[in-house]
Motif scaffolding. Structure first.
Motif, mmCIF file in Angstrom:
data_model
loop_
_atom_site.group_PDB
_atom_site.id
_atom_site.type_symbol
_atom_site.label_atom_id
_atom_site.label_comp_id
_atom_site.label_asym_id
_atom_site.label_seq_id
_atom_site.Cartn_x
_atom_site.Cartn_y
_atom_site.Cartn_z
ATOM 1 N N SER A 118 59.165 -56.950 25.709
ATOM 2 C CA SER A 118 60.500 -56.375 25.561
ATOM 3 C C SER A 118 60.808 -55.520 26.778
ATOM 4 O O SER A 118 59.931 -54.817 27.290
ATOM 5 C CB SER A 118 60.566 -55.518 24.287
ATOM 6 O OG SER A 118 61.806 -54.844 24.193
ATOM 7 N N LEU B 284 59.450 -61.768 29.270
ATOM 8 C CA LEU B 284 60.263 -62.029 28.081
ATOM 9 C C LEU B 284 59.802 -63.298 27.370
ATOM 10 O O LEU B 284 59.761 -63.350 26.131
ATOM 11 C CB LEU B 284 61.741 -62.139 28.471
ATOM 12 C CG LEU B 284 62.385 -60.856 29.018
ATOM 13 C CD1 LEU B 284 63.821 -61.129 29.460
ATOM 14 C CD2 LEU B 284 62.345 -59.741 27.975
ATOM 15 N N ALA B 285 59.441 -64.319 28.145
ATOM 16 C CA ALA B 285 58.987 -65.574 27.536
ATOM 17 C C ALA B 285 57.695 -65.386 26.759
ATOM 18 O O ALA B 285 57.440 -66.112 25.781
ATOM 19 C CB ALA B 285 58.797 -66.632 28.627
ATOM 20 N N ALA B 286 56.878 -64.412 27.173
ATOM 21 C CA ALA B 286 55.606 -64.168 26.491
ATOM 22 C C ALA B 286 55.753 -63.197 25.326
ATOM 23 O O ALA B 286 54.760 -62.814 24.708
ATOM 24 C CB ALA B 286 54.586 -63.631 27.490
ATOM 25 N N GLY B 287 56.989 -62.788 25.030
ATOM 26 C CA GLY B 287 57.215 -61.927 23.879
ATOM 27 C C GLY B 287 57.355 -60.455 24.201
ATOM 28 O O GLY B 287 57.473 -59.628 23.284
ATOM 29 N N GLU C 116 60.338 -60.830 35.254
ATOM 30 C CA GLU C 116 61.122 -60.550 34.041
ATOM 31 C C GLU C 116 61.136 -61.762 33.113
ATOM 32 O O GLU C 116 60.915 -61.637 31.897
ATOM 33 C CB GLU C 116 62.553 -60.164 34.432
ATOM 34 C CG GLU C 116 63.452 -59.913 33.248
ATOM 35 C CD GLU C 116 64.898 -59.679 33.641
ATOM 36 O OE1 GLU C 116 65.672 -59.165 32.805
ATOM 37 O OE2 GLU C 116 65.269 -60.009 34.788
ATOM 38 N N GLU C 117 61.389 -62.919 33.681
ATOM 39 C CA GLU C 117 61.456 -64.137 32.872
ATOM 40 C C GLU C 117 60.135 -64.403 32.159
ATOM 41 O O GLU C 117 60.104 -64.734 30.970
ATOM 42 C CB GLU C 117 61.825 -65.318 33.768
ATOM 43 C CG GLU C 117 61.933 -66.637 33.035
ATOM 44 C CD GLU C 117 62.293 -67.794 33.963
ATOM 45 O OE1 GLU C 117 62.152 -68.949 33.523
ATOM 46 O OE2 GLU C 117 62.690 -67.522 35.117
ATOM 47 N N ARG C 118 59.024 -64.235 32.881
ATOM 48 C CA ARG C 118 57.713 -64.528 32.286
ATOM 49 C C ARG C 118 57.348 -63.491 31.221
ATOM 50 O O ARG C 118 56.727 -63.823 30.208
ATOM 51 C CB ARG C 118 56.659 -64.574 33.391
ATOM 52 C CG ARG C 118 56.858 -65.728 34.373
ATOM 53 C CD ARG C 118 56.517 -67.078 33.744
ATOM 54 N NE ARG C 118 55.076 -67.225 33.612
ATOM 55 C CZ ARG C 118 54.279 -67.714 34.557
ATOM 56 N NH1 ARG C 118 54.799 -68.118 35.719
ATOM 57 N NH2 ARG C 118 52.991 -67.827 34.359
#
Length: 470
Positions: free
Chosen positions: A248, A243-246, A239-241
């Motif tokens: 949704s 969201l960090a890559a843009g 999830e973190e990766r």
């Protein structure tokens, strides 16, 4: 940059999204209010300081998918303790599970004599060579019972497979569950000879691995792996990766329809309507069936035929009354009168758990229900009754009547584990052939190539590579 909608936020959907998000605009829709699907954790209301798995608790280490993903996500791999081993309940007693077998099938019948007795081991030694099977697949339980006897199947093979599929081995596909033994079925050759060859190859691989590492005392490679906090830690890391890559992620967004018009896909989820260039559906077979009923009617009908098992899990922190637990847990043979079908002694099996709980306590998991059980098994009890029945059964089996529960809860899994019946591989091939003719539609999840995490990751990665190429 293309737009891709991923329906389903379990390990398969998140893995696909993770692979795609760097090159595409990715949106994940999850019907529940949390991600993870069958990967979930609990702290038992704060009784334990680190999360305890309440779904899958491990992943195969001998396959590369999970360990490679964990390394890519910066997660440290943990292995089961080598000081403890599992047992099986048979004849009202707990017996050590023989180690030199392929899913319970020995190359040498003497390996299982202590568990099964002389008569049953002699039956195995006098393997009955049956004719090659008619077709590509057969029931693993029926095939092995005909060859080696019902005692081996009911006492060892069935509980081992039940631990993976929550199913019954006489219902399950040989090709899908123990494909290593399939050549003997298709060719009418000896299962015992084949297992002997497979075990020898495993020994040679271990020795070769030791040599390549300049270690003459080669040790067997671990079979399973996990992470501190449980294998469920893959989910927040993905999830973190994403969201960090843009990317949704939308929670509580249950997809209700999927349609395509002139190459543009539209997914409806409540008040949300998303247009995209491709859709990855990562939901259970019965959910996927409804979403693709008009797009791929043959595949939808096939998915409707995939049965699922419903189970319940009771994780508990217990106070020990008479010293530490012995072993890493036990399985229950289907011939036994027992409410629970298995138990894992989590704090014995995983050293990181044992290091993080109070002295004089243990963490255990108790499993209830499997495919074919009557509906009232586990489903007609409230949580308190289920915990009480499970723990009383656990005390009876282990002989530890003085142990007491400090904290416990119930995790119910309704229609969570697909059952791979004979011919399952052919069904998946037919589904893939039909959906291959629908550009932009991809299906992933545990209903296809395997219920384990590596198999789910493998299919998700294959789908992602295909979409990246197009």
């Amino acid at each position: 940059m293309s737009r891709i909608t991923v329906i389903g936020g379990g390990i398969s959907g998140l893995a696909a999204a993770f692979r795609l998000v760097g090159d595409h605009e990715v949106t994940v829709l999850e019907a529940d209010d949390r991600l993870g699907g069958c990967l979930q954790s609990t702290t038992l209301g704060g009784a334990v300081p680190v999360g305890l798995d309440t779904g899958a608790e491990a992943s195969l280490f001998r396959r590369p998918e999970t360990k490679d993903l964990a390394a890519e996500l910066g997660l440290t791999t943990e292995f089961p303790s080598t000081a403890h081993s599992s047992r099986v309940l048979s004849g009202g007693e707990l017996h050590a599970i023989p180690k030199r077998t392929i899913m319970g099938v020995p190359g040498d019948p003497a390996e299982v004599r202590g568990l099964l007795g002389t008569e049953a081991s002699e039956r195995i030694a006098h393997e009955v060579l049956t004719a090659p099977i008619d077709g590509e697949d057969t029931s693993v339980g029926e095939f092995l019972a005909d060859r080696l006897g019902a005692d081996l199947v009911d006492t060892l093979v069935d509980p081992l497979l039940a631990g993976v599929y929550a199913g019954r081995c006489r219902d399950l596909s040989l090709a899908a569950t123990v494909p290593a033994l399939l050549p003997a079925a298709r060719e009418g050759t000896s299962v015992l000879d084949l297992v002997t060859e497979l075990l020898a190859a495993r020994d040679a691989q271990t020795a070769s691995g030791g040599a390549s590492g300049q270690n003459s005392d080669a040790k067997p490679q671990p079979v399973f792996m996990s992470l501190v906090g449980g294998i469920n830690r893959l989910i927040p890391a993905l999830e973190e990766r994403i969201l960090a890559a843009g990317g949704s992620i939308r929670l509580s967004a249950r997809a209700t329809s999927v349609r395509v018009d002139a190459g543009t896909w539209t997914v409806e989820a409540g008040d949300l309507s998303l247009e995209s260039d491709a859709v990855v559906i990562a939901t259970p077979a019965h959910v996927t069936r409804d979403l693709i009923a008009e797009l791929a009617p043959r595949s939808a009908a096939t998915l409707a035929s995939v049965p699922y098992a419903s189970t319940a899990l009771v994780p508990a922190l217990i106070d020990l009354s008479t010293g530490p637990l012995d072993g890493s847990g036990f399985l229950v043979a289907p011939t036994e009168e027992a409410f629970i079908k298995a138990s894992t002694f989590v704090s014995n099996k995983w050293p990181w758990v044992g290091e993080r709980i109070p002295p004089g306590t243990a963490l255990i998991r108790m499993s209830i229900g499997r495919f074919g059980d009557s509906p009232d098994v586990g489903q007609n009890f409230d949580d308190a009754e289920l915990i009480d029945r499970a723990f009383r059964d656990w005390q009876r089996i282990t002989g530890r009547s003085g142990d007491r529960i400090r904290a416990a809860e119930v995790q119910r899994w309704d229609r969570a584990l697909p059952q791979y019946l004979p011919g399952h591989g052919g069904l998946v091939t037919a589904i893939d052939e039909e959906t291959a003719g629908i550009p932009g539609l991809e299906l992933v999840g545990s209903a296809y190539d395997g219920v384990g995490i590596p198999a789910c990751l493998g299919r998700a990665e294959a789908v992602s590579r295909r979409l990246l190429r197009t």
